[in-house]
Design a protein around this motif. Sequence first.
Motif, PDB file in Angstrom:
ATOM      1  N   THR A  36     -22.203  28.476  -5.315  1.00 26.45           N
ATOM      2  CA  THR A  36     -22.442  28.745  -3.905  1.00 26.45           C
ATOM      3  C   THR A  36     -23.698  28.022  -3.456  1.00 26.45           C
ATOM      4  OG1 THR A  36     -21.448  30.911  -4.164  1.00 26.45           O
ATOM      5  CG2 THR A  36     -22.799  30.575  -2.203  1.00 26.45           C
ATOM      6  N   PRO A  37     -23.632  27.230  -2.379  1.00 27.84           N
ATOM      7  CA  PRO A  37     -24.812  26.526  -1.922  1.00 27.84           C
ATOM      8  C   PRO A  37     -25.931  27.500  -1.555  1.00 27.84           C
ATOM      9  CG  PRO A  37     -22.869  25.898  -0.653  1.00 27.84           C
ATOM     10  CD  PRO A  37     -22.472  27.010  -1.564  1.00 27.84           C
ATOM     11  N   ALA A  38     -27.146  27.063  -1.744  1.00 24.09           N
ATOM     12  CA  ALA A  38     -28.308  27.904  -1.428  1.00 24.09           C
ATOM     13  C   ALA A  38     -28.584  27.811   0.063  1.00 24.09           C
ATOM     14  CB  ALA A  38     -29.513  27.449  -2.238  1.00 24.09           C
ATOM     15  N   LEU A  39     -27.676  28.345   0.856  1.00 27.72           N
ATOM     16  CA  LEU A  39     -27.771  28.194   2.301  1.00 27.72           C
ATOM     17  C   LEU A  39     -28.846  29.070   2.918  1.00 27.72           C
ATOM     18  CD1 LEU A  39     -23.970  27.907   2.924  1.00 27.72           C
ATOM     19  CD2 LEU A  39     -25.642  26.081   2.911  1.00 27.72           C
ATOM     20  N   ALA A  40     -29.273  30.078   2.201  1.00 29.22           N
ATOM     21  CA  ALA A  40     -30.339  30.932   2.727  1.00 29.22           C
ATOM     22  C   ALA A  40     -31.625  30.138   2.881  1.00 29.22           C
ATOM     23  CB  ALA A  40     -30.553  32.123   1.808  1.00 29.22           C
ATOM     24  N   ASP A  41     -31.712  29.004   2.203  1.00 30.65           N
ATOM     25  CA  ASP A  41     -32.915  28.181   2.270  1.00 30.65           C
ATOM     26  C   ASP A  41     -32.903  27.229   3.453  1.00 30.65           C
ATOM     27  OD1 ASP A  41     -33.791  29.389  -0.051  1.00 30.65           O
ATOM     28  OD2 ASP A  41     -32.946  27.840  -1.340  1.00 30.65           O
ATOM     29  N   GLY A  42     -31.847  27.233   4.242  1.00 33.63           N
ATOM     30  CA  GLY A  42     -31.749  26.305   5.359  1.00 33.63           C
ATOM     31  C   GLY A  42     -32.787  26.571   6.429  1.00 33.63           C
ATOM     32  N   ASP A  43     -33.100  25.532   7.182  1.00 39.21           N
ATOM     33  CA  ASP A  43     -34.078  25.577   8.262  1.00 39.21           C
ATOM     34  C   ASP A  43     -33.339  25.333   9.573  1.00 39.21           C
ATOM     35  OD1 ASP A  43     -35.911  24.613  10.273  1.00 39.21           O
ATOM     36  OD2 ASP A  43     -37.379  24.221   8.687  1.00 39.21           O
ATOM     37  N   ALA A  44     -33.287  26.350  10.437  1.00 41.23           N
ATOM     38  CA  ALA A  44     -32.537  26.249  11.688  1.00 41.23           C
ATOM     39  C   ALA A  44     -33.068  25.133  12.590  1.00 41.23           C
ATOM     40  CB  ALA A  44     -32.555  27.584  12.425  1.00 41.23           C
ATOM     41  N   LYS A  45     -34.381  24.907  12.582  1.00 43.18           N
ATOM     42  CA  LYS A  45     -34.937  23.824  13.418  1.00 43.18           C
ATOM     43  C   LYS A  45     -34.433  22.465  12.944  1.00 43.18           C
ATOM     44  CE  LYS A  45     -38.999  26.163  15.124  1.00 43.18           C
ATOM     45  NZ  LYS A  45     -40.435  26.167  15.307  1.00 43.18           N
ATOM     46  N   LYS A  46     -34.421  22.268  11.639  1.00 41.02           N
ATOM     47  CA  LYS A  46     -33.874  21.017  11.100  1.00 41.02           C
ATOM     48  C   LYS A  46     -32.366  20.969  11.339  1.00 41.02           C
ATOM     49  CE  LYS A  46     -37.413  20.340   7.583  1.00 41.02           C
ATOM     50  NZ  LYS A  46     -37.699  20.323   6.134  1.00 41.02           N
ATOM     51  N   GLY A  47     -31.716  22.132  11.277  1.00 43.36           N
ATOM     52  CA  GLY A  47     -30.282  22.213  11.530  1.00 43.36           C
ATOM     53  C   GLY A  47     -29.923  21.821  12.953  1.00 43.36           C
ATOM     54  N   ALA A  48     -30.804  22.136  13.900  1.00 43.96           N
ATOM     55  CA  ALA A  48     -30.568  21.735  15.293  1.00 43.96           C
ATOM     56  C   ALA A  48     -30.526  20.216  15.407  1.00 43.96           C
ATOM     57  CB  ALA A  48     -31.646  22.317  16.200  1.00 43.96           C
ATOM     58  N   LYS A  49     -31.338  19.544  14.602  1.00 45.57           N
ATOM     59  CA  LYS A  49     -31.317  18.073  14.606  1.00 45.57           C
ATOM     60  C   LYS A  49     -30.019  17.553  13.992  1.00 45.57           C
ATOM     61  CE  LYS A  49     -36.299  17.620  14.564  1.00 45.57           C
ATOM     62  NZ  LYS A  49     -37.491  17.296  13.777  1.00 45.57           N
ATOM     63  N   VAL A  50     -29.563  18.191  12.928  1.00 49.01           N
ATOM     64  CA  VAL A  50     -28.286  17.798  12.313  1.00 49.01           C
ATOM     65  C   VAL A  50     -27.149  18.041  13.307  1.00 49.01           C
ATOM     66  CG1 VAL A  50     -26.666  18.227  10.411  1.00 49.01           C
ATOM     67  CG2 VAL A  50     -29.135  18.315   9.985  1.00 49.01           C
ATOM     68  N   PHE A  51     -27.257  19.128  14.074  1.00 48.28           N
ATOM     69  CA  PHE A  51     -26.208  19.487  15.032  1.00 48.28           C
ATOM     70  C   PHE A  51     -26.029  18.425  16.123  1.00 48.28           C
ATOM     71  CE2 PHE A  51     -24.406  21.801  18.684  1.00 48.28           C
ATOM     72  CZ  PHE A  51     -23.265  22.290  18.084  1.00 48.28           C
ATOM     73  N   ARG A  52     -26.994  17.552  16.284  1.00 43.68           N
ATOM     74  CA  ARG A  52     -26.846  16.466  17.273  1.00 43.68           C
ATOM     75  C   ARG A  52     -25.580  15.653  17.008  1.00 43.68           C
ATOM     76  NH1 ARG A  52     -33.089  14.363  17.094  1.00 43.68           N
ATOM     77  NH2 ARG A  52     -33.991  16.179  18.116  1.00 43.68           N
ATOM     78  N   LYS A  53     -25.175  15.574  15.737  1.00 43.97           N
ATOM     79  CA  LYS A  53     -23.937  14.857  15.380  1.00 43.97           C
ATOM     80  C   LYS A  53     -22.708  15.560  15.946  1.00 43.97           C
ATOM     81  CE  LYS A  53     -25.817  13.345  10.949  1.00 43.97           C
ATOM     82  NZ  LYS A  53     -25.653  13.333   9.491  1.00 43.97           N
ATOM     83  N   CYS A  54     -22.846  16.834  16.261  1.00 41.16           N
ATOM     84  CA  CYS A  54     -21.725  17.667  16.692  1.00 41.16           C
ATOM     85  C   CYS A  54     -21.681  17.867  18.206  1.00 41.16           C
ATOM     86  CB  CYS A  54     -21.823  19.047  16.032  1.00 41.16           C
ATOM     87  SG  CYS A  54     -22.181  19.022  14.258  1.00 41.16           S
TER      88      CYS A  54
ATOM     89  N   GLU B 138     -27.183  22.785   4.512  1.00 47.86           N
ATOM     90  CA  GLU B 138     -27.931  24.044   4.486  1.00 47.86           C
ATOM     91  C   GLU B 138     -28.602  24.292   5.830  1.00 47.86           C
ATOM     92  OE1 GLU B 138     -30.694  23.758   1.242  1.00 47.86           O
ATOM     93  OE2 GLU B 138     -29.095  23.576  -0.231  1.00 47.86           O
ATOM     94  N   ASN B 139     -29.210  23.257   6.367  1.00 52.82           N
ATOM     95  CA  ASN B 139     -29.908  23.385   7.645  1.00 52.82           C
ATOM     96  C   ASN B 139     -28.931  23.615   8.798  1.00 52.82           C
ATOM     97  OD1 ASN B 139     -32.376  23.042   6.339  1.00 52.82           O
ATOM     98  ND2 ASN B 139     -32.327  20.829   6.596  1.00 52.82           N
ATOM     99  N   LEU B 140     -27.819  22.911   8.787  1.00 51.50           N
ATOM    100  CA  LEU B 140     -26.808  23.081   9.827  1.00 51.50           C
ATOM    101  C   LEU B 140     -26.244  24.500   9.808  1.00 51.50           C
ATOM    102  CD1 LEU B 140     -25.049  21.982  12.108  1.00 51.50           C
ATOM    103  CD2 LEU B 140     -23.475  21.107  10.357  1.00 51.50           C
TER     104      LEU B 140
END
Length: 139
Positions: free
Chosen positions: A28-46, A126-128
Amino acid sequence: MPDLSDGGMYMRFGVFTAAAVGLAVLATPALADGDAKKGAKVFRKCKACHVADEEKNKVGPHLVGIIDRPVATVDGFKYSAAMVEFGADGKVWDIETLTVYLKKPKDLVKKTSMAFAGIKKDSDMENLIAYLQDPSAAK
């Protein structure tokens, strides 16, 4: 009362159980370690097709509450036949399923209409996922 004279059987069962749990945790990926702020940047692809912070459909369905939501169930969005079929047996977008899908959508849903190559880096995933769980945490 069980016969405890064969402690070896119980020991073997305990070792097997511990090993199985350990493998499940590693898989299981360690998704609890994700960073929502960094995920917002990844979400730009979406963003061209999806919105994550309001219930507004675009080319794709909104992603508000996507985690643990049943597949193909956003009101007012016309899903592809492939996505409807994929979700027909009650599948939900849990973290594991969403992670597999977002890595390479067409590998999980062969004829999906989502034209997206996928998220390649585990850290981006993880961030996304952290962002999708709580878009307000990115503010």
